[in-house]
Design a protein around this motif. Sequence first.
Motif, PDB file in Angstrom:
ATOM      1  N   ARG A 276       0.932  -1.274   0.116  1.00 57.26           N
ATOM      2  CA  ARG A 276      -0.006  -0.139  -0.002  1.00 57.26           C
ATOM      3  C   ARG A 276       0.659   1.038   0.016  1.00 57.26           C
ATOM      4  O   ARG A 276       0.451   2.273   0.040  1.00 57.26           O
ATOM      5  N   THR A 277       2.106   1.175  -0.268  1.00 55.81           N
ATOM      6  CA  THR A 277       2.908   2.339  -0.525  1.00 55.81           C
ATOM      7  C   THR A 277       3.720   2.624  -1.586  1.00 55.81           C
ATOM      8  O   THR A 277       4.149   1.677  -2.398  1.00 55.81           O
TER       9      THR A 277
ATOM     10  N   ASP B 104      -3.680  -5.880  -2.837  1.00 54.82           N
ATOM     11  CA  ASP B 104      -3.507  -6.911  -1.839  1.00 54.82           C
ATOM     12  C   ASP B 104      -2.328  -7.634  -2.225  1.00 54.82           C
ATOM     13  O   ASP B 104      -2.189  -8.189  -3.445  1.00 54.82           O
TER      14      ASP B 104
ATOM     15  N   PRO C 283      -2.499   5.863  -0.394  1.00 47.39           N
ATOM     16  CA  PRO C 283      -1.978   4.348  -0.427  1.00 47.39           C
ATOM     17  C   PRO C 283      -2.485   3.659  -1.773  1.00 47.39           C
ATOM     18  O   PRO C 283      -3.600   3.886  -2.093  1.00 47.39           O
TER      19      PRO C 283
ATOM     20  N   SER D 123      -3.286   0.378  -1.783  1.00 50.01           N
ATOM     21  CA  SER D 123      -4.325  -0.535  -1.480  1.00 50.01           C
ATOM     22  C   SER D 123      -4.420  -1.736  -2.412  1.00 50.01           C
ATOM     23  O   SER D 123      -5.576  -2.206  -2.592  1.00 50.01           O
TER      24      SER D 123
END
Length: 468
Positions: free
Chosen positions: A59-60, A72, A68, A70
């Motif tokens: 998320r970075t 998975d 972010p 986001s």
Amino acid sequence: MATLATYSYLRPSGLTPEDRRLTLQTSGGPTAHPRFFTGFLTAPEAAAVGLLAVAEVARTRYYQPVSPASLDPVVTGGLDRLRFESFSGCCGVYARLDVLPDGLDGEITAHGTTNVDVNPPLRQALAGIGDTDPMHVAVGPDDLTVTTVDDGPLVERKVPLPGRWLRGFAEAQVITAPFEPRIQVTGTEATAFLRRLPSGSDRSVLWAVPAGRSLRLTSRPVPGAVCLPGAGRLVALRPFLRFATALRAYGPPVRPGSGPVASTWELSTPSLRLSLTLSPEPHRGFSGEGAVLAALVGDEVCDDADLVSALLSWDPTIDVGALADDAGLPADRVRAALVQLGTAGRVGYDVAEAGYFHRVLPYDAAAAERMNPRLVGARALAEGGAVRVDGDLATVRSGEESYQVRRSGDAASCTCPWWAKYRGGRGPCKHVLAVRLVTGRDPADRDPASHQPADAGHGQSEPLGTSA
């Protein structure tokens, strides 16, 4: 360029505080919602911190930080271990948590690769896990015999998925395959070293060298040094320091005057390994390194890859010698085939064990080829009759210009602006690739299994829950 990914889960992943049952929901892969593992983690707190680190990288965006990403992580279930992987939103950091056999007290119930839901409430719950009580973990739905899609609406999240993110998996395994261990220090020394590194968006390129039992940083490469580009990108390792018994750093050989190269930094315990692989410079994403280009050209390696693919199993490390015997191929052709399979997401590379591992991502080599603009351009030149070969010199007509590709021993050069700018340091230009397509061999006569980082453009790919 990004595509819209839909992660589809039966319910959010969660941790029940009363009985410490962690259920990580899955999306796509061998089935719509596969179940890979059920049992206990022998080091739950360390595993939770490691999983959080992988999720944090996903998320970075380290270069030009914005909101972010986001995205998975993905998890691969093998014969005796679980591997959680992610790329940063900027595609410059590859993270992996290996839960080794000593870290699992349970059963691997299936093999394959899938997205895994690590949502904000779960991250908060994982941050509160201690190591005093056993924790039951299910990677996949907690009761496949009762829970079905018909029981209720799916939990879906639509996110912009950069094509670079999945392509980075293919690039990273080619780039790290030549790596060797260069540095090892104790957990105590690792803590001292990582704590003094900058935490922000540092864009400098440093080099780490052994200094007694510790490490020191220098601004210039020396033999035995490991490149540390954008040292602040290692910040995700810090929470894991309190568990680590050793820090190891891996990289290619360097010499005075070497340019920036990728490197892998790994914290380990007896049951877990958490590693971050950094791109050669903070502004360079792995998806643009083009290390897979050599493996995407040529009929022989494609045929070999088809044969080797049929022989793969979910062993922790692929035995090249045994695979060569089974396939009836020389070991060097098997390695080249593994590079080709890596471009399709079928294998990854574990620097700690110096070997490939089986993994299945949802795109094939043809899709990977389409995501490499230089290779697309090279095929157009070759098929359009733009290449004329005369011994070690070839002339390639590209638009209104003509360029010369010269082969000399194990090197190749081109007179195009790309080559003038990078001097081969970021991979072959489309003219060099076009000559290889026409002649049936790499102008530099390089073994694709030892290809070094290059550069390519961006492209598109599909999330794990879909087919390519």
